[in-house]
Design a protein around this motif. Structure first.
Motif, PDB file in Angstrom:
ATOM      1  N   UNK A   1       0.802  -1.098  -0.154  1.00 53.37           N
ATOM      2  CA  UNK A   1      -0.064  -0.206   0.162  1.00 53.37           C
ATOM      3  C   UNK A   1       0.826   1.286  -0.007  1.00 53.37           C
ATOM      4  N   UNK A   2       0.983   2.009  -0.966  1.00 56.57           N
ATOM      5  CA  UNK A   2       1.538   3.058  -1.302  1.00 56.57           C
ATOM      6  C   UNK A   2       0.996   4.328  -0.607  1.00 56.57           C
ATOM      7  N   UNK A   3       1.756   5.197  -0.032  1.00 54.42           N
ATOM      8  CA  UNK A   3       0.997   6.317   0.965  1.00 54.42           C
ATOM      9  C   UNK A   3       1.852   7.584   0.249  1.00 54.42           C
ATOM     10  N   UNK A   4       0.829   8.564  -0.242  1.00 57.96           N
ATOM     11  CA  UNK A   4       1.509   9.573  -0.654  1.00 57.96           C
ATOM     12  C   UNK A   4       1.144  10.774   0.424  1.00 57.96           C
ATOM     13  N   UNK A   5       1.569  11.884   0.153  1.00 55.15           N
ATOM     14  CA  UNK A   5       1.649  12.940   1.094  1.00 55.15           C
ATOM     15  C   UNK A   5       0.104  13.494   1.505  1.00 55.15           C
ATOM     16  N   UNK A   6      -0.574  13.512   0.402  1.00 53.32           N
ATOM     17  CA  UNK A   6      -1.980  14.054   0.400  1.00 53.32           C
ATOM     18  C   UNK A   6      -2.831  13.187   1.090  1.00 53.32           C
ATOM     19  N   UNK A   7      -2.379  11.973   1.196  1.00 55.77           N
ATOM     20  CA  UNK A   7      -3.274  10.756   2.097  1.00 55.77           C
ATOM     21  C   UNK A   7      -2.999  11.164   3.552  1.00 55.77           C
ATOM     22  N   UNK A   8      -2.218  11.763   3.991  1.00 51.29           N
ATOM     23  CA  UNK A   8      -1.756  12.005   5.401  1.00 51.29           C
ATOM     24  C   UNK A   8      -2.566  13.304   5.874  1.00 51.29           C
ATOM     25  N   UNK A   9      -3.065  13.034   7.112  1.00 52.03           N
ATOM     26  CA  UNK A   9      -3.785  14.251   7.595  1.00 52.03           C
ATOM     27  C   UNK A   9      -2.764  15.530   7.802  1.00 52.03           C
ATOM     28  N   UNK A  10      -3.302  16.611   7.383  1.00 49.38           N
ATOM     29  CA  UNK A  10      -2.389  17.805   7.274  1.00 49.38           C
ATOM     30  C   UNK A  10      -1.777  18.297   8.583  1.00 49.38           C
ATOM     31  N   UNK A  11      -2.194  17.835   9.621  1.00 47.39           N
ATOM     32  CA  UNK A  11      -1.528  18.143  10.851  1.00 47.39           C
ATOM     33  C   UNK A  11      -0.389  17.205  11.254  1.00 47.39           C
ATOM     34  N   UNK A  12      -0.344  16.027  10.523  1.00 48.79           N
ATOM     35  CA  UNK A  12       0.488  14.904  10.742  1.00 48.79           C
ATOM     36  C   UNK A  12       1.607  14.882   9.823  1.00 48.79           C
ATOM     37  N   UNK A  13       1.641  15.928   8.954  1.00 45.40           N
ATOM     38  CA  UNK A  13       2.663  15.663   7.505  1.00 45.40           C
ATOM     39  C   UNK A  13       3.909  16.126   8.073  1.00 45.40           C
ATOM     40  N   UNK A  14       4.005  17.308   8.620  1.00 52.27           N
ATOM     41  CA  UNK A  14       5.315  17.773   8.921  1.00 52.27           C
ATOM     42  C   UNK A  14       6.204  16.843   9.623  1.00 52.27           C
ATOM     43  N   UNK A  15       5.538  16.632  10.713  1.00 51.01           N
ATOM     44  CA  UNK A  15       6.541  15.504  11.384  1.00 51.01           C
ATOM     45  C   UNK A  15       6.753  14.133  10.848  1.00 51.01           C
ATOM     46  N   UNK A  16       5.947  13.712   9.888  1.00 47.75           N
ATOM     47  CA  UNK A  16       5.869  12.511   9.234  1.00 47.75           C
ATOM     48  C   UNK A  16       7.219  12.573   8.283  1.00 47.75           C
ATOM     49  N   UNK A  17       7.521  13.829   7.517  1.00 45.24           N
ATOM     50  CA  UNK A  17       8.528  14.365   6.754  1.00 45.24           C
ATOM     51  C   UNK A  17       9.557  13.983   7.611  1.00 45.24           C
ATOM     52  N   UNK A  18       9.565  14.728   8.714  1.00 43.41           N
ATOM     53  CA  UNK A  18      10.973  14.661   9.447  1.00 43.41           C
ATOM     54  C   UNK A  18      11.331  13.376  10.019  1.00 43.41           C
ATOM     55  N   UNK A  19      10.378  12.510  10.519  1.00 42.43           N
ATOM     56  CA  UNK A  19      10.822  11.192  10.778  1.00 42.43           C
ATOM     57  C   UNK A  19      11.428  10.269   9.770  1.00 42.43           C
TER      58      UNK A  19
END
Length: 325
Positions: A1-19
């Motif tokens: 299951x491929x996940x794109x940035x747009x699929x991620x809740x907006x408030x979770x995206x920044x920390x997701x990228x950092x992680x």
């Protein structure tokens, strides 16, 4: 299951990228090395206090060889008697972490119920593969029952919970305790549990979500199972493989819809319900693994935390409704 940035809740995206930048590894060797590094770093938190709680530590004997297991105990500053006893099992892919990392959860649960929490520093997979961690958790559970009077808890209504691998160990421990018939577990809280080593579900195949993806999951299972990896794995190691879910305790769990454990959690909930076990379950849209811990101030995380705490409070009120002595 491929996940794109747009699929991620907006408030979770920044920390997701950092992680992704900080922790994503390209090879199994790097993953294992990072687990050893994490263990060294986490050891520095040993003895950490939590404001507003009484925190103590004890070393208990393991049943199989008499070696020592460290456990942490957390109580209200003004403890009461006959309160719920909660065994909380930390997460970390079975390969990293320690009891101190779940301090926020301890404060939430104790604020709701004045409960006493026992948290075992179970052996990690980088030290010893399955069944070491399960044995440690079971030893801690038996110790809780045997020392219930000293702890101020009821010995017949113990609760167990944990997140991720801690959720997997929670699910395994309830199966094991049911079959051993030495201690009664009244309620379990396996949050987004790591329970299926086969990785055959849609959500676990080729998942590239932040925090925990298919590669991390595969390497962690390989470490945990050791010589059992890709062989006849027992349900006590991977509870999704269990055949009998009857007579298990009422359950609360939740999961994000983007993480590898989504489908195995959904199937686990269905297995419990088909066996007649009451389950409170929610799935949160746009959420990767551990979102409630990584981004606790996000609105979706607040909803998940509120759901979990409310379900715990309901369980306490339901199972501890008898007059306390």
């Amino acid at each position: 299951m491929r996940i794109t940035n747009k699929m991620i809740d907006r408030q979770l995206r920044t920390r997701g990228k950092i992680i992704n930048i900080l922790v994503r590894k390209s090879a199994e060797e790097k993953f294992v090395k990072s687990m050893h590094t994490n263990k060294k770093m986490m050891s520095r938190t040993k003895g950490k206090n939590i404001e507003g709680l009484t925190c103590t530590e004890e070393w208990i004997s393991r049943a199989n060889d008499g070696s020592k297991l460290r456990i942490r105990m957390y109580k209200p500053l003004h403890p009461k008697s006959h309160v719920p006893g909660v065994l909380w099992i930390h997460g970390g892919g079975y390969a990293m972490g320690n009891p101190e990392m779940s301090a926020v959860t301890y404060k939430r649960l104790i604020a709701e119920s004045d409960c006493v929490i026992v948290a075992p520093d179970y052996r990690l997979s980088i030290e010893a593969p399955y069944p070491a961690a399960l044995q440690d958790c079971y030893d801690a559970l038996l110790w809780m029952k045997e020392h219930a009077k000293e702890l101020g808890i009821r010995d017949d209504q113990l609760m167990v919970g944990g997140e991720s691998a801690g959720g997997g160990l929670t699910a395994a421990l309830t199966l094991y305790a049911r079959d051993m018939a030495e201690v009664q577990i009244a309620f379990q809280m396996p949050l987004y549990p790591m329970i299926d080593d086969r990785m055959i579900t849609e959500s676990s195949i080729d998942n590239n979500a932040p925090a925990w993806d298919s590669n991390s999951n595969r390497w962690a299972w390989k470490l945990y199972l050791g010589d059992l990896y890709e062989k006849d794995v027992p349900g006590y190691a991977a509870p999704a493989r269990a055949k009998d879910y009857s007579n298990l305790p009422p359950t609360v769990t939740f999961v994000g819809d983007l993480e590898p454990f989504r489908d195995e959690t959904i199937q686990y909930v269905e297995n419990l319900r088909q066996a007649g076990v009451p389950v409170d379950f929610e799935m949160y849209e746009g959420c990767y693994h551990g979102f409630d811990i990584i981004c606790p101030k996000a609105e979706v995380s607040k909803r998940a935390i509120s759901f979990f705490v409310s379900s715990f409070k309901y369980a306490v009120d339901h199972y501890f409704a008898e007059q306390r002595h």
